[in-house]
Design a protein around this motif. Structure first.
Motif, PDB file in Angstrom:
ATOM      1  N   MET A  47       0.805  -1.208   0.000  1.00  0.00           N
ATOM      2  CA  MET A  47       0.000   0.000   0.000  1.00  0.00           C
ATOM      3  C   MET A  47       0.849   1.274   0.000  1.00  0.00           C
ATOM      4  SD  MET A  47      -3.113   1.126   2.523  1.00  0.00           S
ATOM      5  CE  MET A  47      -4.019  -0.355   2.155  1.00  0.00           C
ATOM      6  N   VAL A  48       1.856   1.335   0.859  1.00  0.00           N
ATOM      7  CA  VAL A  48       2.686   2.540   0.937  1.00  0.00           C
ATOM      8  C   VAL A  48       3.490   2.699  -0.350  1.00  0.00           C
ATOM      9  CG1 VAL A  48       4.593   3.660   2.157  1.00  0.00           C
ATOM     10  CG2 VAL A  48       2.773   2.544   3.450  1.00  0.00           C
ATOM     11  N   LEU A  49       4.091   1.626  -0.803  1.00  0.00           N
ATOM     12  CA  LEU A  49       4.886   1.683  -2.029  1.00  0.00           C
ATOM     13  C   LEU A  49       4.013   2.121  -3.200  1.00  0.00           C
ATOM     14  CD1 LEU A  49       7.747   1.011  -3.187  1.00  0.00           C
ATOM     15  CD2 LEU A  49       6.764  -1.170  -3.847  1.00  0.00           C
ATOM     16  N   CYS A  50       2.842   1.552  -3.329  1.00  0.00           N
ATOM     17  CA  CYS A  50       1.949   1.892  -4.434  1.00  0.00           C
ATOM     18  C   CYS A  50       1.515   3.353  -4.364  1.00  0.00           C
ATOM     19  CB  CYS A  50       0.722   0.979  -4.432  1.00  0.00           C
ATOM     20  SG  CYS A  50       1.127  -0.764  -4.727  1.00  0.00           S
ATOM     21  N   SER A  51       1.293   3.861  -3.174  1.00  0.00           N
ATOM     22  CA  SER A  51       0.848   5.254  -3.033  1.00  0.00           C
ATOM     23  C   SER A  51       1.924   6.243  -3.449  1.00  0.00           C
ATOM     24  CB  SER A  51       0.403   5.531  -1.600  1.00  0.00           C
ATOM     25  OG  SER A  51       1.515   5.561  -0.720  1.00  0.00           O
ATOM     26  N   MET A  52       3.177   5.848  -3.434  1.00  0.00           N
ATOM     27  CA  MET A  52       4.256   6.749  -3.836  1.00  0.00           C
ATOM     28  C   MET A  52       4.175   7.096  -5.320  1.00  0.00           C
ATOM     29  SD  MET A  52       5.928   7.668  -1.316  1.00  0.00           S
ATOM     30  CE  MET A  52       5.275   7.259   0.286  1.00  0.00           C
ATOM     31  N   GLY A  53       3.516   6.254  -6.106  1.00  0.00           N
ATOM     32  CA  GLY A  53       3.338   6.561  -7.519  1.00  0.00           C
ATOM     33  C   GLY A  53       2.577   7.858  -7.723  1.00  0.00           C
ATOM     34  N   TYR A  54       1.644   8.154  -6.826  1.00  0.00           N
ATOM     35  CA  TYR A  54       0.867   9.394  -6.921  1.00  0.00           C
ATOM     36  C   TYR A  54       1.789  10.600  -6.822  1.00  0.00           C
ATOM     37  CZ  TYR A  54      -2.311  13.139  -5.634  1.00  0.00           C
ATOM     38  OH  TYR A  54      -2.997  14.336  -5.604  1.00  0.00           O
ATOM     39  N   ALA A  55       2.655  10.617  -5.823  1.00  0.00           N
ATOM     40  CA  ALA A  55       3.571  11.745  -5.657  1.00  0.00           C
ATOM     41  C   ALA A  55       4.523  11.844  -6.845  1.00  0.00           C
ATOM     42  CB  ALA A  55       4.345  11.606  -4.352  1.00  0.00           C
ATOM     43  N   LEU A  56       4.966  10.702  -7.344  1.00  0.00           N
ATOM     44  CA  LEU A  56       5.880  10.721  -8.492  1.00  0.00           C
ATOM     45  C   LEU A  56       5.213  11.289  -9.737  1.00  0.00           C
ATOM     46  CD1 LEU A  56       7.722   7.351  -7.916  1.00  0.00           C
ATOM     47  CD2 LEU A  56       8.770   9.621  -7.986  1.00  0.00           C
ATOM     48  N   THR A  57       3.978  10.875  -9.997  1.00  0.00           N
ATOM     49  CA  THR A  57       3.319  11.395 -11.202  1.00  0.00           C
ATOM     50  C   THR A  57       2.966  12.863 -11.030  1.00  0.00           C
ATOM     51  OG1 THR A  57       1.831  10.801 -12.991  1.00  0.00           O
ATOM     52  CG2 THR A  57       0.893  10.798 -10.797  1.00  0.00           C
ATOM     53  N   LYS A  58       2.599  13.273  -9.836  1.00  0.00           N
ATOM     54  CA  LYS A  58       2.305  14.688  -9.601  1.00  0.00           C
ATOM     55  C   LYS A  58       3.562  15.544  -9.716  1.00  0.00           C
ATOM     56  CE  LYS A  58      -2.089  14.809  -9.090  1.00  0.00           C
ATOM     57  NZ  LYS A  58      -2.909  15.595 -10.003  1.00  0.00           N
ATOM     58  N   SER A  59       4.712  14.943  -9.449  1.00  0.00           N
ATOM     59  CA  SER A  59       5.970  15.690  -9.585  1.00  0.00           C
ATOM     60  C   SER A  59       6.458  15.693 -11.031  1.00  0.00           C
ATOM     61  CB  SER A  59       7.052  15.092  -8.677  1.00  0.00           C
ATOM     62  OG  SER A  59       7.536  13.880  -9.218  1.00  0.00           O
ATOM     63  N   GLY A  60       5.783  14.946 -11.905  1.00  0.00           N
ATOM     64  CA  GLY A  60       6.148  14.905 -13.312  1.00  0.00           C
ATOM     65  C   GLY A  60       7.033  13.739 -13.694  1.00  0.00           C
ATOM     66  N   ASP A  61       7.374  12.885 -12.755  1.00  0.00           N
ATOM     67  CA  ASP A  61       8.213  11.730 -13.065  1.00  0.00           C
ATOM     68  C   ASP A  61       7.318  10.545 -13.426  1.00  0.00           C
ATOM     69  OD1 ASP A  61      10.139   9.792 -13.342  1.00  0.00           O
ATOM     70  OD2 ASP A  61      11.112  10.191 -11.414  1.00  0.00           O
ATOM     71  N   HIS A  62       6.740  10.630 -14.623  1.00  0.00           N
ATOM     72  CA  HIS A  62       5.760   9.632 -15.048  1.00  0.00           C
ATOM     73  C   HIS A  62       6.372   8.257 -15.299  1.00  0.00           C
ATOM     74  CE1 HIS A  62       3.044  12.954 -15.163  1.00  0.00           C
ATOM     75  NE2 HIS A  62       3.762  13.561 -16.079  1.00  0.00           N
ATOM     76  N   ASP A  63       7.628   8.230 -15.727  1.00  0.00           N
ATOM     77  CA  ASP A  63       8.284   6.931 -15.940  1.00  0.00           C
ATOM     78  C   ASP A  63       8.396   6.162 -14.630  1.00  0.00           C
ATOM     79  OD1 ASP A  63       8.619   7.379 -18.682  1.00  0.00           O
ATOM     80  OD2 ASP A  63      10.564   8.338 -18.376  1.00  0.00           O
ATOM     81  N   ALA A  64       8.863   6.832 -13.585  1.00  0.00           N
ATOM     82  CA  ALA A  64       8.993   6.177 -12.279  1.00  0.00           C
ATOM     83  C   ALA A  64       7.615   5.809 -11.733  1.00  0.00           C
ATOM     84  CB  ALA A  64       9.742   7.081 -11.302  1.00  0.00           C
ATOM     85  N   ALA A  65       6.643   6.699 -11.920  1.00  0.00           N
ATOM     86  CA  ALA A  65       5.282   6.411 -11.451  1.00  0.00           C
ATOM     87  C   ALA A  65       4.749   5.157 -12.134  1.00  0.00           C
ATOM     88  CB  ALA A  65       4.364   7.599 -11.717  1.00  0.00           C
ATOM     89  N   ARG A  66       5.000   5.032 -13.432  1.00  0.00           N
ATOM     90  CA  ARG A  66       4.560   3.843 -14.166  1.00  0.00           C
ATOM     91  C   ARG A  66       5.165   2.576 -13.582  1.00  0.00           C
ATOM     92  NH1 ARG A  66       2.174   3.387 -18.872  1.00  0.00           N
ATOM     93  NH2 ARG A  66       1.430   5.268 -19.816  1.00  0.00           N
ATOM     94  N   THR A  67       6.442   2.640 -13.206  1.00  0.00           N
ATOM     95  CA  THR A  67       7.095   1.467 -12.626  1.00  0.00           C
ATOM     96  C   THR A  67       6.351   1.020 -11.378  1.00  0.00           C
ATOM     97  OG1 THR A  67       9.243   2.135 -13.496  1.00  0.00           O
ATOM     98  CG2 THR A  67       9.257   0.591 -11.643  1.00  0.00           C
ATOM     99  N   LEU A  68       6.041   1.974 -10.503  1.00  0.00           N
ATOM    100  CA  LEU A  68       5.325   1.641  -9.266  1.00  0.00           C
ATOM    101  C   LEU A  68       3.906   1.172  -9.562  1.00  0.00           C
ATOM    102  CD1 LEU A  68       6.452   4.621  -7.027  1.00  0.00           C
ATOM    103  CD2 LEU A  68       7.160   2.256  -6.802  1.00  0.00           C
ATOM    104  N   PHE A  69       3.176   1.956 -10.356  1.00  0.00           N
ATOM    105  CA  PHE A  69       1.778   1.634 -10.617  1.00  0.00           C
ATOM    106  C   PHE A  69       1.610   0.321 -11.379  1.00  0.00           C
ATOM    107  CE2 PHE A  69       0.676   6.376 -10.351  1.00  0.00           C
ATOM    108  CZ  PHE A  69       0.214   6.268  -9.061  1.00  0.00           C
ATOM    109  N   LEU A  70       2.496   0.042 -12.324  1.00  0.00           N
ATOM    110  CA  LEU A  70       2.357  -1.185 -13.099  1.00  0.00           C
ATOM    111  C   LEU A  70       2.469  -2.414 -12.204  1.00  0.00           C
ATOM    112  CD1 LEU A  70       1.970  -2.586 -15.797  1.00  0.00           C
ATOM    113  CD2 LEU A  70       4.434  -2.468 -16.131  1.00  0.00           C
ATOM    114  N   ASN A  71       3.479  -2.450 -11.369  1.00  0.00           N
ATOM    115  CA  ASN A  71       3.621  -3.589 -10.446  1.00  0.00           C
ATOM    116  C   ASN A  71       2.405  -3.713  -9.539  1.00  0.00           C
ATOM    117  OD1 ASN A  71       6.100  -4.154 -11.498  1.00  0.00           O
ATOM    118  ND2 ASN A  71       7.256  -3.592  -9.692  1.00  0.00           N
TER     119      ASN A  71
END
Length: 178
Positions: A47-71
């Motif tokens: 849950m915590v790891l997955c939620s970090m994708g939100y902060a990453l995508t909001k910061s504009g790091d969509h590639d990293a967000a995709r890595t988290l969200f995809l898994n």
């Protein structure tokens, strides 16, 4: 004075008489974005790891967000499926892909997620990324409304007028392709 020699010997002994690398990482990088992405790349979800994708995508790091969200999405987290849909539907971190976006919405809906039902209902109502099916789209939106999703209730109250829930700036995206 007879304890002086052992005390001096103790103080003169290095803390790590051996090579400290034998103990692994002794001060790991734990709370940075990079560490969360590394953990996701190692296949970890939670849950915590997955939620970090939100902060990453909001910061504009969509590639990293995709890595988290995809898994996380592949591991059954419906919120991550919704975010994967959003990324695919807007071409963030990858090419614009309405078919992939609709598939993520479908998967979330199939798992009973009200947001997934609403989003997949919209996809079906528009025929965006999926074959148009107004009856099924309305059914899914109605289910999401019955489950208490305010935006679904709003769309129902507007007699399924899609302009009620979609900015007109997006009309180009949902126009029929000839």
């Amino acid at each position: 004075m007879r304890y002086t020699a052992p005390l001096i010997a103790l103080l003169a002994t290095p803390a790590f008489a051996d090579d400290p690398s034998q103990y692994g990482t002794t001060n790991p990088d734990e709370m940075t974005w990079q560490r969360f992405v590394e953990r996701a790349e190692d296949g970890e979800t939670g849950m915590v790891l997955c939620s970090m994708g939100y902060a990453l995508t909001k910061s504009g790091d969509h590639d990293a967000a995709r890595t988290l969200f995809l898994n996380c999405a592949e591991d059954g987290y419906t919120g991550a499926m919704t975010w994967m849909s959003q990324l695919d539907n807007n071409g963030l971190g990858a090419e614009y892909d309405p078919d992939a976006a609709a598939e993520w919405d479908r998967r979330a809906a199939a798992l009973g997620d009200p947001v997934g039902k609403f989003n997949y209902g919209l996809d079906l109502l528009r025929g965006h990324g999926v074959e148009k099916n107004e009856a099924r789209g309305r059914q899914l939106v109605a289910e999401a409304a019955q489950e208490g999703l305010p935006i679904a209730r709003r769309l129902e109250a507007a007699d399924y007028d899609l302009d009620e829930v979609t900015p007109d700036a997006d009309n180009w995206k949902y126009a029929p392709v000839f």
